[in-house]
Design an enzyme around this catalytic site. Structure first.
Site, PDB file in Angstrom:
ATOM      1  N   PRO A 114       0.811  -1.222   0.000  1.00  0.00           N
ATOM      2  CG  PRO A 114      -0.783  -1.525   1.673  1.00  0.00           C
ATOM      3  CD  PRO A 114       0.521  -2.064   1.174  1.00  0.00           C
ATOM      4  CD  GLU A 165       1.969 -11.713   8.047  1.00  0.00           C
ATOM      5  OE1 GLU A 165       1.216 -12.662   8.260  1.00  0.00           O
ATOM      6  OE2 GLU A 165       2.208 -11.278   6.911  1.00  0.00           O
TER       7      GLU A 165
HETATM    8  C1  LIG Z   1       1.422  -2.644   5.779  1.00  0.00           C
HETATM    9  N1  LIG Z   1       0.507  -3.457   5.017  1.00  0.00           N
HETATM   10  C2  LIG Z   1      -0.923  -3.336   5.254  1.00  0.00           C
HETATM   11  C3  LIG Z   1       0.985  -4.298   4.030  1.00  0.00           C
HETATM   12  C4  LIG Z   1       2.344  -4.276   3.757  1.00  0.00           C
HETATM   13  C5  LIG Z   1       2.839  -5.099   2.763  1.00  0.00           C
HETATM   14  C6  LIG Z   1       2.013  -5.947   2.039  1.00  0.00           C
HETATM   15  C7  LIG Z   1       0.677  -5.959   2.330  1.00  0.00           C
HETATM   16  C8  LIG Z   1      -0.187  -6.891   1.547  1.00  0.00           C
HETATM   17  N2  LIG Z   1      -1.403  -6.221   1.195  1.00  0.00           N
HETATM   18  C9  LIG Z   1      -1.474  -5.332   0.190  1.00  0.00           C
HETATM   19  C10 LIG Z   1      -0.497  -5.231  -0.777  1.00  0.00           C
HETATM   20  C11 LIG Z   1      -0.647  -4.269  -1.782  1.00  0.00           C
HETATM   21  C12 LIG Z   1      -1.765  -3.441  -1.760  1.00  0.00           C
HETATM   22  C13 LIG Z   1      -1.968  -2.416  -2.836  1.00  0.00           C
HETATM   23  N3  LIG Z   1      -2.837  -1.433  -2.561  1.00  0.00           N
HETATM   24  O1  LIG Z   1      -1.344  -2.480  -3.904  1.00  0.00           O
HETATM   25  C14 LIG Z   1      -2.694  -3.598  -0.770  1.00  0.00           C
HETATM   26  N4  LIG Z   1      -2.556  -4.529   0.174  1.00  0.00           N
HETATM   27  C15 LIG Z   1       0.132  -5.126   3.305  1.00  0.00           C
END
Ligand SMILES: CN(C)c1cccc(CNc2ccc(C(N)=O)cn2)c1
Length: 243
Positions: A87, A114
Site C-alpha cells: 500500500p 505482517e
Molecule cells: C502494511 N501493510 C498493510 C501491508 C504491507 C505489505 C504488504 C501488504 C499486503 N497487502 C497489500 C499489498 C498491496 C496493496 C496495494 N494497494 O497495492 C494492498 N494490500 C500489506
C-alpha cells in the site's frame, strides 16, 4: 519477457496465468511465467519465513533471507526489476504499465499483512507499487493486476494490437460508447452516425463522446491533457449543448 512471482500461495496464480489473454500469451511464448513459493528458500527446517518484530509490538515481519535467497537464485547476467506490492508503493498507472512492459525480466514479491523486513526494501527491491489506496490480505491480487496490464501490452498479446494503443488511458481520455448488433434492442437504438459509414464523422463523434464522458466523470484527466484545436472545438460544442 520472463515474469517471476514469489508468494506463499502459488495456487492463487494457477487460474489467472493459464486463462484468457495471459494463458494465450504464455502459450505463444510472449511471456514466461514462473511462480515460486519462497517458503522453499527458508533456512529453517520448519520453513519459517516470518518472525516477531524487534522492538516489540504485534504481528509478524517477513524475514529477509528467504526472499534474498529466492531472488538471488534467479538473477542471471542482468539485474531484473524486483517489484514489491504494498500500500505504501507508487500509485500504479498506465504509463508505469507501459514502462514495465519494455522490461525483459520482472520479479514480483507478494507479501502479507505482517509487512516486510526493511532490508528487503532497501537492498533487494527496485520498485514498490500500490494498485490503490486500500489494504488487501496479501500482495497476490495486486501483482495479478500489474501482470495483467503489462502482458496485454506485449506485441501479439491482443487480437488487434490497436486496441492496446487506443484504449482510454493511453489516449488520456475515457472510452467512447461502444455498440454492436442489433441496431435496435428493445427500442434502444444505436446512434445513426455509427450506421452511416462516414468514418471521418464517426471518428469525430467518438472523440466528442470521449471528451463528454471524461469531462463528466474524470475532469482531473481532462486537466492533464494537452488539448488539440479539435478537442477545444468539441468541448466548446459540449458547453453549448448544455445551455
Ligand atoms: C502494511 N501493510 C498493510 C501491508 C504491507 C505489505 C504488504 C501488504 C499486503 N497487502 C497489500 C499489498 C498491496 C496493496 C496495494 N494497494 O497495492 C494492498 N494490500 C500489506
Amino acid at each position: 519477457m520472463r515474469i517471476d512471482i514469489f508468494t506463499l500461495f502459488p495456487e492463487m496464480f494457477t487460474g489467472v496465468l493459464s486463462s484468457s489473454i495471459l494463458g494465450k500469451a504464455s502459450e505463444k511464448e510472449l511471456v514466461d511465467f514462473h511462480v515460486t513459493n519462497f517458503r522453499d528458500f527458508s533456512e529453517s527446517k520448519h520453513g519459517t519465513v516470518d518472525d516477531t518484530p524487534y522492538g516489540g509490538g504485534g504481528g509478524m515481519v517477513l524475514k529477509p533471507e528467504p526472499l534474498f535467497r529466492a531472488v538471488e537464485a534467479l538473477t542471471g547476467e542482468k539485474k531484473p526489476r524486483v517489484i514489491l506490492m504494498c500500500p505504501q508503493g507508487v500509485p500504479y498507472h498506465q504509463k508505469l504499465a507501459e514502462e514495465l512492459a519494455q522490461e525483459e525480466h520482472l520479479v514480483f514479491i507478494c507479501g502479507h499483512y505482517e509487512g516486510y523486513d526493511e532490508r528487503i526494501r532497501e537492498h533487494l527491491v527496485t520498485d514498490e507499487i500500490s494498485i490503490g489506496d486500500y489494504v488487501l490480505t496479501g500482495g497476490e491480487l495486486a501483482a495479478m493486476v500489474v501482470i495483467d496490464s503489462v502482458v496485454r501490452l506485449q506485441p501479439g498479446a491482443l487480437g488487434n494490437q490497436t486496441s492496446a494503443v487506443e484504449d482510454s488511458f493511453s489516449t488520456g481520455l475515457l472510452e467512447y460508447p461502444h455498440y454492436t448488433r442489433p441496431a435496435d434492442f428493445r427500442g434502444w437504438k444505436v446512434p445513426d452516425i455509427l450506421l452511416s459509414g462516414h468514418h471521418a464523422n464517426i471518428e469525430i463523434w467518438r472523440l466528442k463522446e470521449s471528451l463528454r464522458r471524461t469531462k463528466a466523470r474524470r475532469p482531473d484527466l481532462l486537466e492533464k491533457l494537452e488539448l488539440t484545436d479539435e478537442m477545444k472545438k468539441l468541448l466548446a460544442e459540449l458547453e453549448q449543448e448544455k445551455k
